[in-house]
Design a protein around this motif. Structure first.
Motif, PDB file in Angstrom:
ATOM      1  N   THR A  55       0.932  -1.123   0.139  1.00  0.00           N
ATOM      2  CA  THR A  55       0.198  -0.178   0.121  1.00  0.00           C
ATOM      3  C   THR A  55       0.932   1.405  -0.040  1.00  0.00           C
ATOM      4  N   ILE A  56       2.007   1.425   0.983  1.00  0.00           N
ATOM      5  CA  ILE A  56       2.656   2.329   0.878  1.00  0.00           C
ATOM      6  C   ILE A  56       3.517   2.583  -0.545  1.00  0.00           C
ATOM      7  N   ARG A  57       3.934   1.464  -1.007  1.00  0.00           N
ATOM      8  CA  ARG A  57       4.559   1.594  -2.109  1.00  0.00           C
ATOM      9  C   ARG A  57       3.726   2.229  -3.267  1.00  0.00           C
ATOM     10  N   LEU A  58       2.716   1.745  -3.373  1.00  0.00           N
ATOM     11  CA  LEU A  58       1.611   2.222  -4.358  1.00  0.00           C
ATOM     12  C   LEU A  58       1.312   3.397  -4.144  1.00  0.00           C
ATOM     13  N   ALA A  59       0.958   4.064  -2.926  1.00  0.00           N
ATOM     14  CA  ALA A  59       0.784   5.547  -2.462  1.00  0.00           C
ATOM     15  C   ALA A  59       1.986   6.437  -2.951  1.00  0.00           C
ATOM     16  N   GLU A  60       3.015   6.101  -3.025  1.00  0.00           N
ATOM     17  CA  GLU A  60       4.266   6.788  -3.224  1.00  0.00           C
ATOM     18  C   GLU A  60       4.351   6.859  -4.992  1.00  0.00           C
ATOM     19  N   ARG A  61       4.293   5.759  -5.605  1.00  0.00           N
ATOM     20  CA  ARG A  61       4.278   5.715  -7.052  1.00  0.00           C
ATOM     21  C   ARG A  61       3.231   6.234  -7.638  1.00  0.00           C
ATOM     22  N   ARG A  78      -3.380  -2.502  12.443  1.00  0.00           N
ATOM     23  CA  ARG A  78      -2.915  -1.137  13.285  1.00  0.00           C
ATOM     24  C   ARG A  78      -1.709  -0.594  13.023  1.00  0.00           C
ATOM     25  N   ILE A  79      -0.631  -1.247  12.753  1.00  0.00           N
ATOM     26  CA  ILE A  79       0.619  -1.170  12.230  1.00  0.00           C
ATOM     27  C   ILE A  79       0.318  -0.335  10.495  1.00  0.00           C
ATOM     28  N   GLY A  80      -0.405  -0.940   9.889  1.00  0.00           N
ATOM     29  CA  GLY A  80      -0.605  -0.486   8.490  1.00  0.00           C
ATOM     30  C   GLY A  80      -1.164   0.894   8.568  1.00  0.00           C
ATOM     31  N   LYS A  81      -2.217   1.039   9.389  1.00  0.00           N
ATOM     32  CA  LYS A  81      -3.089   2.500   9.603  1.00  0.00           C
ATOM     33  C   LYS A  81      -1.825   3.375  10.279  1.00  0.00           C
ATOM     34  N   ASN A  82      -0.927   3.138  11.092  1.00  0.00           N
ATOM     35  CA  ASN A  82      -0.055   4.008  11.470  1.00  0.00           C
ATOM     36  C   ASN A  82       0.867   4.455  10.439  1.00  0.00           C
ATOM     37  N   HIS A  83       1.287   3.492   9.735  1.00  0.00           N
ATOM     38  CA  HIS A  83       2.219   3.895   8.617  1.00  0.00           C
ATOM     39  C   HIS A  83       1.643   4.455   7.439  1.00  0.00           C
ATOM     40  N   VAL A  84       0.517   4.284   7.058  1.00  0.00           N
ATOM     41  CA  VAL A  84      -0.322   4.978   5.866  1.00  0.00           C
ATOM     42  C   VAL A  84      -0.694   6.320   6.216  1.00  0.00           C
ATOM     43  N   SER A  85      -0.693   6.804   7.589  1.00  0.00           N
ATOM     44  CA  SER A  85      -1.297   7.923   7.867  1.00  0.00           C
ATOM     45  C   SER A  85      -0.703   9.274   7.428  1.00  0.00           C
ATOM     46  N   THR A  86       0.672   9.128   7.049  1.00  0.00           N
ATOM     47  CA  THR A  86       1.179  10.259   6.339  1.00  0.00           C
ATOM     48  C   THR A  86       0.605  10.488   4.841  1.00  0.00           C
TER      49      THR A  86
END
Length: 140
Positions: A55-61, A78-86
């Protein structure tokens, strides 16, 4: 608290990279296919997203795309939600079991340019997987 999430995600990434051959190349390949098959990418569905690694890689690309990511593991989410919040509200993490159809209500009749999954669909029983693929067809 964020530091412990980041530490866990770092450990997760290291473990997954060690277990899955050419993992980063696979991610890149999937994103290349999306990019090369669409002049503009508006929305992507990441199914079985775990802690949001892809998901993070998709959001950046694809910085303009809306990304919906679904999983049912509360710890990983929960980890994912914290990580993608940016990445703000354009990235939505949804907690649903893909063996059912309830997740369809959470995507608000969205149509997707791409539906991706990295290491999750093999866990879904065949009878549920057929229905899942039919749902994917309807929302692409």
């Amino acid at each position: 608290m964020n530091e412990s999430y980041n530490e866990f995600l770092s450990t997760w990434e290291s473990q997954q990279n060690a277990l899955i051959e050419m993992r980063e190349q696979r991610f890149s390949f999937m994103m290349d296919v999306i990019e090369n098959s669409h002049s503009k990418v508006d929305s992507i569905l990441d199914v079985g997203c775990g802690p949001g690694s892809f998901t993070i890689r998709l959001a950046e690309r694809f910085p303009q795309a809306r990304i919906y990511s679904i999983d049912y593991d509360p710890v990983l989410l929960r980890i994912g939600k914290n990580h993608v919040s940016t990445h703000g509200s354009r990235v939505r993490i949804l907690e649903y079991d893909l063996k059912g159809n309830e997740w369809l209500h959470a995507i608000d009749d969205e149509k997707f340019d791409a539906i991706v999954s990295t290491t999750a669909l093999h866990w879904i029983p065949k009878s549920n997987l057929i229905s899942l693929y039919e749902n994917f067809y309807d929302i692409l």
